[in-house]
Scaffold this motif. Structure first.
Motif, PDB file in Angstrom:
ATOM      1  N   SER A 128     -35.637 -60.266 -81.697  1.00 44.46           N
ATOM      2  CA  SER A 128     -36.615 -59.469 -81.621  1.00 44.46           C
ATOM      3  C   SER A 128     -36.330 -58.100 -82.337  1.00 44.46           C
ATOM      4  CB  SER A 128     -37.256 -59.065 -80.630  1.00 44.46           C
ATOM      5  OG  SER A 128     -36.056 -58.357 -79.561  1.00 44.46           O
ATOM      6  N   ALA A 129     -37.341 -57.190 -82.759  1.00 42.00           N
ATOM      7  CA  ALA A 129     -36.789 -55.920 -83.450  1.00 42.00           C
ATOM      8  C   ALA A 129     -36.495 -54.766 -82.317  1.00 42.00           C
ATOM      9  CB  ALA A 129     -37.938 -55.482 -84.299  1.00 42.00           C
ATOM     10  N   LEU A 130     -35.241 -54.371 -82.067  1.00 37.20           N
ATOM     11  CA  LEU A 130     -35.102 -53.414 -80.968  1.00 37.20           C
ATOM     12  C   LEU A 130     -35.373 -52.138 -81.586  1.00 37.20           C
ATOM     13  CD1 LEU A 130     -31.642 -54.716 -79.683  1.00 37.20           C
ATOM     14  CD2 LEU A 130     -33.761 -55.342 -79.017  1.00 37.20           C
ATOM     15  N   GLY A 148     -39.217 -45.320 -87.475  1.00 35.63           N
ATOM     16  CA  GLY A 148     -40.553 -45.997 -87.678  1.00 35.63           C
ATOM     17  C   GLY A 148     -40.837 -45.932 -89.120  1.00 35.63           C
ATOM     18  N   LEU A 149     -42.050 -46.203 -89.611  1.00 39.93           N
ATOM     19  CA  LEU A 149     -42.175 -46.347 -90.925  1.00 39.93           C
ATOM     20  C   LEU A 149     -43.547 -45.589 -91.417  1.00 39.93           C
ATOM     21  CD1 LEU A 149     -41.740 -50.200 -91.286  1.00 39.93           C
ATOM     22  CD2 LEU A 149     -40.159 -48.445 -92.059  1.00 39.93           C
ATOM     23  N   THR A 150     -43.360 -44.679 -92.430  1.00 38.12           N
ATOM     24  CA  THR A 150     -44.451 -43.855 -92.646  1.00 38.12           C
ATOM     25  C   THR A 150     -44.748 -44.121 -94.366  1.00 38.12           C
ATOM     26  OG1 THR A 150     -43.915 -42.286 -91.046  1.00 38.12           O
ATOM     27  CG2 THR A 150     -45.427 -41.446 -93.035  1.00 38.12           C
ATOM     28  N   ALA A 151     -46.064 -44.106 -94.532  1.00 44.01           N
ATOM     29  CA  ALA A 151     -46.484 -44.258 -96.057  1.00 44.01           C
ATOM     30  C   ALA A 151     -46.628 -42.853 -96.493  1.00 44.01           C
ATOM     31  CB  ALA A 151     -47.863 -44.670 -95.881  1.00 44.01           C
ATOM     32  N   ARG A 152     -46.534 -42.821 -98.118  1.00 40.20           N
ATOM     33  CA  ARG A 152     -46.668 -41.314 -98.723  1.00 40.20           C
ATOM     34  C   ARG A 152     -47.477 -40.422 -98.345  1.00 40.20           C
ATOM     35  NH1 ARG A 152     -47.938 -42.178-104.481  1.00 40.20           N
ATOM     36  NH2 ARG A 152     -49.143 -43.988-103.764  1.00 40.20           N
ATOM     37  N   SER A 153     -48.739 -41.014 -97.887  1.00 42.60           N
ATOM     38  CA  SER A 153     -49.871 -40.226 -97.491  1.00 42.60           C
ATOM     39  C   SER A 153     -49.388 -39.391 -95.988  1.00 42.60           C
ATOM     40  CB  SER A 153     -51.157 -40.947 -97.345  1.00 42.60           C
ATOM     41  OG  SER A 153     -50.949 -41.713 -96.323  1.00 42.60           O
ATOM     42  N   GLY A 154     -48.677 -39.906 -95.262  1.00 41.66           N
ATOM     43  CA  GLY A 154     -48.372 -39.639 -93.981  1.00 41.66           C
ATOM     44  C   GLY A 154     -48.765 -40.612 -92.713  1.00 41.66           C
ATOM     45  N   TYR A 155     -49.437 -41.584 -93.249  1.00 45.95           N
ATOM     46  CA  TYR A 155     -50.038 -42.547 -92.304  1.00 45.95           C
ATOM     47  C   TYR A 155     -48.719 -43.131 -91.692  1.00 45.95           C
ATOM     48  CZ  TYR A 155     -52.637 -46.421 -90.410  1.00 45.95           C
ATOM     49  OH  TYR A 155     -53.060 -47.323 -89.768  1.00 45.95           O
ATOM     50  N   ARG A 156     -48.871 -43.261 -90.224  1.00 47.89           N
ATOM     51  CA  ARG A 156     -47.709 -43.890 -89.691  1.00 47.89           C
ATOM     52  C   ARG A 156     -48.153 -45.289 -89.291  1.00 47.89           C
ATOM     53  NH1 ARG A 156     -43.128 -41.606 -89.311  1.00 47.89           N
ATOM     54  NH2 ARG A 156     -42.748 -42.419 -87.003  1.00 47.89           N
ATOM     55  N   ALA A 180     -42.657 -44.181 -84.731  1.00 45.65           N
ATOM     56  CA  ALA A 180     -41.299 -43.964 -83.967  1.00 45.65           C
ATOM     57  C   ALA A 180     -41.267 -44.393 -82.446  1.00 45.65           C
ATOM     58  CB  ALA A 180     -40.580 -42.766 -84.207  1.00 45.65           C
ATOM     59  N   ASN A 181     -42.383 -44.005 -81.812  1.00 43.08           N
ATOM     60  CA  ASN A 181     -42.200 -44.176 -80.285  1.00 43.08           C
ATOM     61  C   ASN A 181     -42.478 -45.824 -79.667  1.00 43.08           C
ATOM     62  OD1 ASN A 181     -45.038 -44.180 -80.578  1.00 43.08           O
ATOM     63  ND2 ASN A 181     -45.339 -42.260 -79.393  1.00 43.08           N
ATOM     64  N   VAL A 182     -42.755 -46.612 -80.697  1.00 38.38           N
ATOM     65  CA  VAL A 182     -42.988 -47.807 -80.250  1.00 38.38           C
ATOM     66  C   VAL A 182     -41.779 -48.718 -79.532  1.00 38.38           C
ATOM     67  CG1 VAL A 182     -45.018 -48.166 -81.804  1.00 38.38           C
ATOM     68  CG2 VAL A 182     -42.717 -49.088 -82.297  1.00 38.38           C
ATOM     69  N   TRP A 222     -27.895 -46.173 -84.946  1.00 37.61           N
ATOM     70  CA  TRP A 222     -26.907 -45.881 -86.040  1.00 37.61           C
ATOM     71  C   TRP A 222     -26.899 -44.446 -86.193  1.00 37.61           C
ATOM     72  CZ3 TRP A 222     -31.991 -48.629 -87.751  1.00 37.61           C
ATOM     73  CH2 TRP A 222     -31.576 -49.967 -87.762  1.00 37.61           C
ATOM     74  N   GLY A 223     -26.848 -43.842 -85.123  1.00 38.86           N
ATOM     75  CA  GLY A 223     -26.216 -42.435 -84.959  1.00 38.86           C
ATOM     76  C   GLY A 223     -27.540 -41.271 -85.088  1.00 38.86           C
ATOM     77  N   ILE A 224     -28.891 -41.790 -85.234  1.00 37.04           N
ATOM     78  CA  ILE A 224     -29.942 -41.044 -85.185  1.00 37.04           C
ATOM     79  C   ILE A 224     -30.476 -40.670 -83.738  1.00 37.04           C
ATOM     80  CG2 ILE A 224     -30.853 -41.891 -87.456  1.00 37.04           C
ATOM     81  CD1 ILE A 224     -32.649 -43.955 -86.118  1.00 37.04           C
ATOM     82  N   GLN A 225     -30.804 -39.674 -83.753  1.00 39.91           N
ATOM     83  CA  GLN A 225     -31.423 -39.305 -82.336  1.00 39.91           C
ATOM     84  C   GLN A 225     -32.452 -40.130 -81.735  1.00 39.91           C
ATOM     85  OE1 GLN A 225     -32.750 -35.183 -82.399  1.00 39.91           O
ATOM     86  NE2 GLN A 225     -33.025 -35.149 -80.247  1.00 39.91           N
ATOM     87  N   ALA A 226     -32.414 -40.480 -80.633  1.00 40.12           N
ATOM     88  CA  ALA A 226     -33.306 -41.477 -80.056  1.00 40.12           C
ATOM     89  C   ALA A 226     -34.891 -40.840 -80.007  1.00 40.12           C
ATOM     90  CB  ALA A 226     -33.091 -41.611 -78.533  1.00 40.12           C
ATOM     91  N   PRO A 227     -35.758 -41.563 -80.467  1.00 40.99           N
ATOM     92  CA  PRO A 227     -37.096 -40.830 -80.657  1.00 40.99           C
ATOM     93  C   PRO A 227     -37.552 -40.711 -78.984  1.00 40.99           C
ATOM     94  CG  PRO A 227     -37.210 -43.057 -81.017  1.00 40.99           C
ATOM     95  CD  PRO A 227     -35.873 -42.942 -81.152  1.00 40.99           C
ATOM     96  N   ALA A 228     -38.965 -39.943 -78.866  1.00 42.66           N
ATOM     97  CA  ALA A 228     -39.103 -39.853 -77.496  1.00 42.66           C
ATOM     98  C   ALA A 228     -39.920 -41.168 -77.081  1.00 42.66           C
ATOM     99  CB  ALA A 228     -40.342 -38.718 -77.584  1.00 42.66           C
ATOM    100  N   ALA A 229     -39.753 -41.415 -75.909  1.00 40.91           N
ATOM    101  CA  ALA A 229     -40.445 -42.703 -75.427  1.00 40.91           C
ATOM    102  C   ALA A 229     -41.911 -42.681 -75.481  1.00 40.91           C
ATOM    103  CB  ALA A 229     -39.896 -42.955 -73.808  1.00 40.91           C
ATOM    104  N   ALA A 230     -42.430 -43.661 -75.484  1.00 35.76           N
ATOM    105  CA  ALA A 230     -44.036 -43.810 -75.617  1.00 35.76           C
ATOM    106  C   ALA A 230     -44.515 -43.418 -74.319  1.00 35.76           C
ATOM    107  CB  ALA A 230     -44.370 -45.201 -75.624  1.00 35.76           C
ATOM    108  N   PRO A 231     -45.720 -42.595 -74.117  1.00 38.45           N
ATOM    109  CA  PRO A 231     -46.452 -42.111 -73.067  1.00 38.45           C
ATOM    110  C   PRO A 231     -46.764 -43.292 -72.251  1.00 38.45           C
ATOM    111  CG  PRO A 231     -47.633 -41.402 -74.879  1.00 38.45           C
ATOM    112  CD  PRO A 231     -46.446 -42.211 -75.443  1.00 38.45           C
ATOM    113  N   ALA A 232     -46.652 -43.020 -70.834  1.00 34.25           N
ATOM    114  CA  ALA A 232     -47.028 -44.278 -69.910  1.00 34.25           C
ATOM    115  C   ALA A 232     -48.501 -44.349 -69.581  1.00 34.25           C
ATOM    116  CB  ALA A 232     -46.257 -44.175 -68.637  1.00 34.25           C
TER     117      ALA A 232
END
Length: 199
Positions: free
Chosen positions: A127-129, A168-176, A180-182, A189-199
């Motif tokens: 799976s994708a982690l 995450g993945l973002t299009a040129r227009s800014g469409y997500r 990132a929070n999924v 990879w050394g990047i700061q962990a994104p905020a967790a998805a809201p409960a």
């Protein structure tokens, strides 16, 4: 190729016909390593396809299953009418991101404004982690330049630093297309962990 600890991941051959003192043995490609890399790549593409389709996008196509000629792996048609052409790079190593870019992928990137690279961390269950986007401008800036008409590079190995990765993945227009929070919050990879998805 080496692991994150610097150990070779390919068999080192000692069956060279004429070894010189201090010569480095010939490196032989391991079919097992090749198969493992192929499985990881396929798993990353499939996992990302499932995630994108799960977001409700109407059109997510695995073009790499048809042909490598596209220069990317997944085509997405967004609700706005714009597209995303994803080149997927997959790894099982959460500590560093090393990718291989072919000349064809680079040339498509340079001419196709909808092209972007997505990196997928693949888990033991395939799976994708985690998924992050690699800066297109940074990629264009680090790819080697041909020095002569008589020689050109066909593939390049790139060590991707944390500061050019965006979760995450973002299009040129800014469409997500993939927020990132999924994913659960974690450092990858050394990047700061994104905020967790809201409960």
């Amino acid at each position: 190729m080496v692991t994150s600890s610097g150990r070779p991941v390919v068999h080192i051959g000692t069956d060279v016909s004429h070894e010189l003192d201090g010569a480095v043995p010939r490196v032989l490609w391991s079919p097992e390593v090749n198969e493992a890399l192929s499985q990881t790549g396929t798993a990353g593409e499939r996992a990302l396809l499932a995630l994108l389709r799960g977001t409700g996008l109407a059109s997510v196509t695995h073009v790499a299953a048809v042909s490598d000629a596209y220069g990317y792996d997944i085509a997405i048609a967004l609700p706005s009418g714009e597209g995303m052409h994803l080149e997927v790079k997959s790894t099982t190593d959460p500590t560093r991101l090393v990718v291989h870019l072919t000349r064809h992928e680079y040339e498509v990137m340079a001419s196709d404004p909808e092209w972007l690279m997505g990196a997928v961390l693949v888990g033991a269950d395939m799976s994708a982690l985690s998924v992050a986007e690699v800066s297109r401008q940074w990629l264009l800036s680090v790819v080697p330049q041909d020095q002569s008409m008589q020689a050109s590079w066909e593939s390049v190995r790139i060590h991707v630093p944390a500061h050019v990765l965006v979760p995450g993945l973002t299009a040129r227009s800014g469409y997500r297309a993939l927020p990132a929070n999924v994913f659960p919050a974690r450092s990858v990879w050394g990047i700061q962990a994104p905020a967790a998805a809201p409960a």
